[in-house]
Design a protein around this motif. Structure first.
Motif, PDB file in Angstrom:
ATOM      1  N   PHE A 149       0.836  -1.198   0.000  1.00  0.00           N
ATOM      2  CA  PHE A 149       0.000   0.000   0.000  1.00  0.00           C
ATOM      3  C   PHE A 149       0.875   1.253   0.000  1.00  0.00           C
ATOM      4  O   PHE A 149       1.612   1.508   0.960  1.00  0.00           O
ATOM      5  N   THR A 150       0.773   2.035  -1.076  1.00  0.00           N
ATOM      6  CA  THR A 150       1.615   3.232  -1.232  1.00  0.00           C
ATOM      7  C   THR A 150       0.815   4.448  -1.705  1.00  0.00           C
ATOM      8  O   THR A 150       1.391   5.466  -2.076  1.00  0.00           O
ATOM      9  N   GLY A 151      -0.514   4.344  -1.709  1.00  0.00           N
ATOM     10  CA  GLY A 151      -1.356   5.465  -2.124  1.00  0.00           C
ATOM     11  C   GLY A 151      -1.632   5.532  -3.605  1.00  0.00           C
ATOM     12  O   GLY A 151      -2.110   6.560  -4.106  1.00  0.00           O
ATOM     13  N   GLY A 208       5.304  16.779   1.154  1.00  0.00           N
ATOM     14  CA  GLY A 208       6.366  15.789   1.299  1.00  0.00           C
ATOM     15  C   GLY A 208       6.014  14.670   2.258  1.00  0.00           C
ATOM     16  O   GLY A 208       6.342  13.500   2.023  1.00  0.00           O
ATOM     17  N   ILE A 209       5.354  15.008   3.362  1.00  0.00           N
ATOM     18  CA  ILE A 209       4.919  13.986   4.322  1.00  0.00           C
ATOM     19  C   ILE A 209       3.997  12.986   3.636  1.00  0.00           C
ATOM     20  O   ILE A 209       4.052  11.781   3.880  1.00  0.00           O
ATOM     21  N   ILE A 210       3.174  13.495   2.735  1.00  0.00           N
ATOM     22  CA  ILE A 210       2.207  12.638   2.051  1.00  0.00           C
ATOM     23  C   ILE A 210       2.852  11.879   0.893  1.00  0.00           C
ATOM     24  O   ILE A 210       2.726  10.645   0.794  1.00  0.00           O
ATOM     25  N   ALA A 211       3.574  12.591   0.017  1.00  0.00           N
ATOM     26  CA  ALA A 211       3.853  12.007  -1.299  1.00  0.00           C
ATOM     27  C   ALA A 211       5.290  12.145  -1.786  1.00  0.00           C
ATOM     28  O   ALA A 211       5.545  11.943  -2.977  1.00  0.00           O
ATOM     29  N   ALA A 212       6.248  12.459  -0.933  1.00  0.00           N
ATOM     30  CA  ALA A 212       7.637  12.579  -1.402  1.00  0.00           C
ATOM     31  C   ALA A 212       8.133  11.242  -1.945  1.00  0.00           C
ATOM     32  O   ALA A 212       7.986  10.194  -1.308  1.00  0.00           O
ATOM     33  N   SER A 213       8.718  11.276  -3.134  1.00  0.00           N
ATOM     34  CA  SER A 213       9.263  10.059  -3.740  1.00  0.00           C
ATOM     35  C   SER A 213      10.465   9.565  -2.941  1.00  0.00           C
ATOM     36  O   SER A 213      11.215  10.359  -2.381  1.00  0.00           O
ATOM     37  N   ARG A 216      16.855  10.037   2.269  1.00  0.00           N
ATOM     38  CA  ARG A 216      15.970  11.194   2.389  1.00  0.00           C
ATOM     39  C   ARG A 216      14.597  10.757   2.876  1.00  0.00           C
ATOM     40  O   ARG A 216      14.217   9.586   2.717  1.00  0.00           O
ATOM     41  N   PRO A 217      13.825  11.687   3.456  1.00  0.00           N
ATOM     42  CA  PRO A 217      12.480  11.336   3.930  1.00  0.00           C
ATOM     43  C   PRO A 217      11.574  10.884   2.783  1.00  0.00           C
ATOM     44  O   PRO A 217      11.602  11.450   1.690  1.00  0.00           O
ATOM     45  N   THR A 218      10.780   9.874   3.048  1.00  0.00           N
ATOM     46  CA  THR A 218       9.845   9.323   2.066  1.00  0.00           C
ATOM     47  C   THR A 218       8.414   9.608   2.510  1.00  0.00           C
ATOM     48  O   THR A 218       8.082   9.494   3.686  1.00  0.00           O
ATOM     49  N   GLY A 219       7.581   9.981   1.542  1.00  0.00           N
ATOM     50  CA  GLY A 219       6.176  10.201   1.844  1.00  0.00           C
ATOM     51  C   GLY A 219       5.472   8.905   2.201  1.00  0.00           C
ATOM     52  O   GLY A 219       5.793   7.837   1.652  1.00  0.00           O
ATOM     53  N   ILE A 220       4.498   8.979   3.103  1.00  0.00           N
ATOM     54  CA  ILE A 220       3.783   7.774   3.547  1.00  0.00           C
ATOM     55  C   ILE A 220       2.981   7.167   2.399  1.00  0.00           C
ATOM     56  O   ILE A 220       2.917   5.947   2.248  1.00  0.00           O
ATOM     57  N   ALA A 221       2.383   8.033   1.574  1.00  0.00           N
ATOM     58  CA  ALA A 221       1.635   7.568   0.398  1.00  0.00           C
ATOM     59  C   ALA A 221       2.380   8.045  -0.846  1.00  0.00           C
ATOM     60  O   ALA A 221       1.899   8.874  -1.614  1.00  0.00           O
ATOM     61  N   TYR A 222       3.590   7.510  -1.050  1.00  0.00           N
ATOM     62  CA  TYR A 222       4.506   8.088  -2.037  1.00  0.00           C
ATOM     63  C   TYR A 222       4.114   7.827  -3.492  1.00  0.00           C
ATOM     64  O   TYR A 222       4.771   8.326  -4.411  1.00  0.00           O
TER      65      TYR A 222
END
Length: 534
Positions: A219-221, A308-313, A318-324
């Motif tokens: 599950f990645t959005g 970025g919190i939602i959708a950063a690749s 680096r930080p990754t979005g939860i629903a990337y």
């Protein structure tokens, strides 16, 4: 005989009267009033360019383009009348716009327009009767006709009479067909977030909500589209967001200058800027002149952090979005140094609600009053899309920000790594929080370059296109939004009520749990996804 008790009573009554004099109320119904406090500040629109200002004598604060060209803010000296100021400094002024303040300290400019709702079938009668009060239909008269709200123009040079509610009270008493009316307000919207805390808790939020387990289950959005109402998103300069931009397929890239989808917005391919009325919904570009390093809350950075919190690749280290794999649609309704008209805010909500393939509206702003027109359009939008909003960051124990107060909206509070609420608003008399989520020391994308929220720092490198210090209920709201995207990916048929129920029954309670502060508990996306039987 004047006794000590008489003196106490006299002082108490005097305080009550003084408080009432400082209060402005617009009655919407028997049970609802919009209440503001008076301010000594006004905005003045001169007839021509003013070269000489007497700033010291009248405590002037120059502020251009808020929200009109050549508008100047003044703070009235209590010993000087408003008439003296305008006649001496702006003898040829066009308009005076009073400022009012809500209980959470947000400011509003009272415009020379009215929202009016009246009984259906009485349009012509109401229009004719309002002409007696120098009130006539505005050029945008029927912008909200579908929710039985109309916009009227007040034909007066000095609208302080509206500010004192005299005109509105007279209209309500004499025009029986009117249900309610109140002034169109320009809103001091801010991207809700708090100052950085300089803690390096990078990535802790992902473990707290069990996000990696959800990714491992696939599950990645994917196929979920999210609109973000904020101060704009740095979609071009920030590489981590480029691949996750929602594209309005009904608007052609190759046919510039035309409204291909006939929605009234030309070339709205990646969103819309409702502050400047243009198709580039990006943050205001910073310079040393505008940026205040000691107070990042003054700058347009929140939308990029939320995105970025939602959708950063995913990028290495680096930080990754939860629903990337979700897509983001930028709706700019905030800009530092500007106010946003409620007309434009309501239009923005209607605009997004008309997109059949937008699934979520994230509102990264909040106010201290429930505005009836905005409330109506959110109610209508909630029939098609999930609406989510932060409870606010002022630490109030008696008031949650609007629109999080609405039953149709998922209201989100923020916690630190220990599960404590430090600055989230709540209502100690009501349980208005629907879910809590991490909201401190969150690693995410930042506006490009050195003028963002704070650099992303590890022992190995520093990256100014990220931060590990984003903090506030907007951060928590972004996390919950991303998790809802994962839920919708698993089951696209889930309603807002379904989602709210699942989030609540799977939330994790804390020690010394407070329902008024945390609602049912802290988000657990792994448990929420397991609850969905599909």
């Amino acid at each position: 005989m004047f006794t000590y008790k008489n003196l106490i009573l006299f002082l108490l009554v005097s305080c009550i009267l003084a408080a009432n004099e400082n209060l402005i109320e617009y009655k919407i119904s028997c049970s609802q009033k919009i209440s503001f406090k008076r301010s000594s500040e006004y905005y003045i629109l001169p007839s021509g360019k003013q070269e000489n200002y007497m700033f010291n004598e009248y405590s002037f604060l120059l502020n251009s383009s808020i929200p009109y060209s050549n508008v100047y803010k003044i703070k009235k000296n209590m010993e000087v009348s408003l008439e003296d100021i305008t006649q001496e400094i702006f003898p040829n002024f066009q308009k005076i716009y009073p400022i009012v303040i809500d209980d959470l300290g947000y400011r509003y400019i009272v415009q020379d327009k009215l929202f009016v709702s009246f009984l259906k079938g009485n349009e012509q009668k109401v229009v004719q009767q309002l002409k007696k009060y120098n009130v006539s239909p505005h050029s945008e008269y029927k912008s909200f006709e579908k929710i039985n709200v109309y916009i009227f123009k007040v034909q007066e040079k000095n609208i302080e009479d509206i500010y004192l509610t005299k005109k509105i009270n007279s209209i309500r008493q004499s025009v029986q067909e009117i249900i309610w009316t109140y002034p169109v307000l320009s809103l001091e919207l801010n991207g809700i977030h708090s100052l950085p805390n300089n803690k390096n808790d990078s990535g802790w939020h992902l473990d707290k909500i069990k996000a990696p387990n959800s990714w491992n289950n696939g599950f990645t959005g994917k196929n979920v589209n999210i609109s973000i109402f904020s101060d704009g998103i740095d979609l071009v300069d920030n590489t981590a967001l480029k691949n996750n931009i929602y594209i309005n397929q009904s608007e052609s890239f190759l046919d510039a200058g035309h409204d291909d989808d006939n929605n009234g917005f030309i070339d709205d391919v990646i969103g819309w800027d409702f502050v400047r009325n243009e198709n580039i919904p990006f943050p205001k570009k910073f310079s040393h002149r505008f940026f205040d390093k000691n107070n990042p809350t003054l700058n347009d950075i929140s939308g990029t952090c939320i995105a970025g919190i939602i959708a950063a690749s995913p990028f290495e280290n680096r930080p990754t979005g939860i629903a990337y794999n979700s897509k983001i649609f930028s709706i700019k309704v905030i800009e530092s140094g500007r106010f946003t008209s409620e007309v434009e805010l309501a239009k923005a909500i209607n605009y997004v609600a008309n997109f059949e393939d937008i699934h979520i509206q994230l509102h990264g702003w909040g106010l201290g009053v429930e505005l009836p027109v905005t409330k109506k359009v959110i109610e209508k939008a909630s029939q098609k899309q999930i609406i989510i909003s932060p409870v606010g960051d002022s630490g109030s124990s008696s008031q949650v920000c609007f629109p999080a107060t609405m039953a149709q909206v998922i209201a989100v509070a923020a916690v630190d790594p220990q599960g404590h609420v430090r600055y989230s608003n709540y209502n100690k008399w009501k349980n208005q929080v629907d879910i809590a989520a991490p909201g401190e020391g969150i690693a995410t994308t930042d506006v490009h370059g050195p003028y963002g929220y704070g650099v992303y720092q590890t022992p190995q490198f520093i990256d100014t296109n990220y931060t590990n210090n984003y903090r506030g209920t907007n951060a928590a709201t972004a996390i919950v939004t991303a998790c809802i995207a994962l839920m919708l990916e698993k089951d696209p048929s889930l309603s807002a009520e379904d989602i709210k129920t699942i989030l609540k029954c799977t939330a994790k309670k804390t020690l010394n749990h407070s329902s008024s502060k945390l609602g049912p508990g802290i988000l657990n996306i792994e448990a929420a996804l397991q609850k969905i039987k599909k």
